[in-house]
Design an enzyme around this catalytic site. Structure first.
Site, PDB file in Angstrom:
ATOM      1  N   ARG A 102       0.886  -1.409   0.036  1.00 23.08           N
ATOM      2  CA  ARG A 102      -0.022  -0.018  -0.036  1.00 23.08           C
ATOM      3  C   ARG A 102       0.980   1.187  -0.096  1.00 23.08           C
ATOM      4  O   ARG A 102       0.570   2.312  -0.685  1.00 23.08           O
ATOM      5  CB  ARG A 102      -0.794  -0.131   1.176  1.00 23.08           C
ATOM      6  N   ASP A 126      -3.659  -4.307   1.332  1.00 23.60           N
ATOM      7  CA  ASP A 126      -4.394  -5.067   1.805  1.00 23.60           C
ATOM      8  C   ASP A 126      -5.997  -4.961   1.281  1.00 23.60           C
ATOM      9  O   ASP A 126      -6.216  -3.990   1.096  1.00 23.60           O
ATOM     10  CB  ASP A 126      -4.642  -5.022   3.343  1.00 23.60           C
ATOM     11  N   ARG A 131     -10.232   1.554  -1.015  1.00 22.83           N
ATOM     12  CA  ARG A 131      -9.383   2.373  -0.200  1.00 22.83           C
ATOM     13  C   ARG A 131      -8.889   3.471  -1.373  1.00 22.83           C
ATOM     14  O   ARG A 131      -7.932   3.642  -2.043  1.00 22.83           O
ATOM     15  CB  ARG A 131      -7.986   1.500  -0.093  1.00 22.83           C
ATOM     16  N   ILE A 133      -7.721   7.119  -3.100  1.00 20.64           N
ATOM     17  CA  ILE A 133      -6.716   7.920  -2.746  1.00 20.64           C
ATOM     18  C   ILE A 133      -6.979   9.533  -2.941  1.00 20.64           C
ATOM     19  O   ILE A 133      -6.307  10.232  -3.457  1.00 20.64           O
ATOM     20  CB  ILE A 133      -5.083   7.704  -3.265  1.00 20.64           C
ATOM     21  N   ILE A 340     -13.924   2.146  10.055  1.00 23.00           N
ATOM     22  CA  ILE A 340     -13.069   2.576   8.961  1.00 23.00           C
ATOM     23  C   ILE A 340     -13.025   1.762   7.950  1.00 23.00           C
ATOM     24  O   ILE A 340     -12.828   2.033   6.729  1.00 23.00           O
ATOM     25  CB  ILE A 340     -11.319   2.537   9.641  1.00 23.00           C
TER      26      ILE A 340
END
Ligand SMILES: CC(=O)N[C@H]1[C@@H](OP(=O)(O)OP(=O)(O)OC[C@H]2O[C@@H](n3ccc(=O)[nH]c3=O)[C@H](O)[C@@H]2O)O[C@H](CO)[C@@H](O)[C@@H]1O
Ligand SMILES: C=C(OP(=O)(O)O)C(=O)O
Length: 441
Positions: A102, A126, A131, A133, A340
């Protein structure tokens, strides 16, 4: 002589013969999430950098490979990593090792800060749900950079006049975006203010490292960080990385699940406050010393509710390692809600294979007392799922085989050695289904 060429190949198996009580001492390594930022940040220095307390993990190996693509020399001896960026050449990092972790996204901020240009492939890491950005990109753009996305790589270019300071309000306190914006802005002209910044201890570690090189970063560890740009950074003194609070928390869970008295050395207790409060709420007895914790063999434990949050809340990365401990409670229903990464639930199906009374409903994990786990073949889909299964395997009767154990090695320093020292019957081997990695030299 036979040597193992690829100690950190992802295609490893961890084989555990469980059910043995563990005891003794374990020493925690440097924090993965600091290290993986500090290594890319090292290229901001015009002089050689020395990092101490560096963990022996796959992410570090992969970052060193990426540095070597830029002619940055690395020498890693025991836990000291020397990085010499004096002859660095700016080169694109489109794919390959970039996908293996990552934190390769930190080369965006670091290259932008050093050269005003970065060409970096989309990061890996992971598999724990989406996720994005976008906050990193928003930060680079606010500093004046142009960001283009072409052929699965991000091309970031500063204007001819260089980056300039800006006020950036993050939509959420992202660890990665906060660190990346710091790295890009340390050499920008003027002041950058990051509002709603992440407050994790690893952010303070990065700021300390850069300030010791001549940067001016104030407020790290609070939600407002101010960076005054400087022309040049030069490392002058070695930097010792903070201990890994997630590795420490993992050993606390392991000690409470199957320990007969375990002392965990090299910790900063304050970094574990929310986590230890939860473990103690279950009934685990822990004595804290200046820089160590002693976890007593656990008695009758009760279930608790875990809700993950940003620091100083309960860390998402410790949600999976604490799950096997919930199974040891004597009564009640344990609840885990990951605010999260709500989809960080891949470990549950694997625990079920081992006989755990646990399920997921609407992304909420519901755990029930489980008298006994049994060995099984399971898959470590990602690093903390691997940690969870490793603890479960040590608790279980019989043999557990964890496939894709390379994911555990992404972030657990010398784990086989540390577990054996505590008395575990554990071995990491090449997956027989995958071509061997031993070579003769
Ligand atoms: C290398 C590293 O340090 N990894 C850690 C870092 O990951 P990472 O830095 O990737 O995590 P972030 O703090 O950025 O992510 C937090 C949340 O914000 C979201 N988000 C983040 C950035 C963005 O631009 N847009 C967005 O929507 C994420 O999807 C996530 O839901 O912090 C996570 C949360 O503590 C940890 O689990 C990881 O171990
Ligand atoms: C999610 C994690 O790591 P990364 O961000 O490096 O994928 C982790 O360490 O638990």
């Amino acid at each position: 002589m036979k040597v193992e060429k690829d100690l950190f190949s992802p295609m490893k198996q961890m084989i555990i013969h469980g059910g043995k009580p563990l005891q003794g001492d374990v020493w925690i390594g440097g924090a993965k999430n600091s290290t993986v930022a500090l290594i890319p940040a090292s290229i901001l220095s015009r002089t050689p950098v020395t990092l101490e307390g560096v963990p022996r993990i796959a992410d570090v190996d992969n970052l060193m490979d990426l540095l070597s693509e830029m002619d940055v020399l690395c020498d890693f001896h025991e836990t000291t990593l020397q990085i010499n960026p004096e002859n660095i050449k700016m080169s694109p990092l489109p794919a390959g090792k970039i996908k293996s972790l990552r934190a390769s996204y930190y080369f965006m901020g670091a290259l932008l800060g050093r050269f005003g240009k970065a060409v970096v492939g989309f990061p890996g890491g992971d598999d724990i749900g989406p996720r994005p950005i976008d906050q990193h990109i928003k930060g680079f753009e606010a500093l004046g950079a142009t960001v283009k996305n072409e052929n699965d790589q991000i091309i970031i270019t500063a204007p001819d006049s260089g980056l300039h300071g800006a006020k950036i309000h993050l939509k959420m306190p992202s660890v990665g975006a906060t660190m990346n914006i710091i790295m890009a802005s340390v050499t920008a002209q003027g002041q950058t203010i990051i509002e709603n910044a992440a407050k994790e201890p690893e952010i303070i570690d990065l700021a300390t490292f850069l300030n010791n090189m001549g940067a001016t970063i104030r407020g790290a560890g609070t939600d407002t960080i101010r960076v005054e740009g400087v022309a040049r950074l030069e490392a002058q003194i070695p930097h010792t990385i903070i201990p890994d609070r997630i590795e420490a928390g993992t050993y606390v869970a392991l000690a409470a699940c199957i320990g007969n008295g375990i002392r965990i050395h090299n910790i900063i207790e304050e970094h574990l406050d929310a986590y230890l409060a939860k473990v103690e709420e279950m009934g685990v007895v822990i004595d804290a010393d200046e820089d160590s914790l002693y976890v007593y063999p656990a008695g009758d434990l009760k279930m608790v509710q875990v809700r993950t949050d940003v620091y100083p809340g309960f860390a998402t990365d410790l949600q999976q390692p604490i799950t096997p401990l919930l199974l040891t409670a004597k009564y009640g229903e344990g609840v885990v809600i990951d605010n999260i990464y709500p989809k960080r639930i891949g470990h549950i199906a694997q625990l079920q294979k081992m006989g755990a009374d646990i399920k997921v409903e609407d992304n909420i994990i519901l755990a029930h007392p489980t008298a006994k786990l049994h060995g099984a073949e399971v898959i470590a889909g990602e690093i903390r799922a691997g940690a969870c299964l490793m603890i479960a395997g040590l608790m279980a009767e019989g043999k557990t085989v964890i496939d894709k154990a390379g994911n555990i090695l992404r972030g657990y320093d010398r784990v086989e050695q540390k577990l054996r020292r505590l008395g575990a019957d554990v071995e990491i081997v090449d997956d027989p289904e995958v071509p061997g990695v031993l070579d003769t030299i």
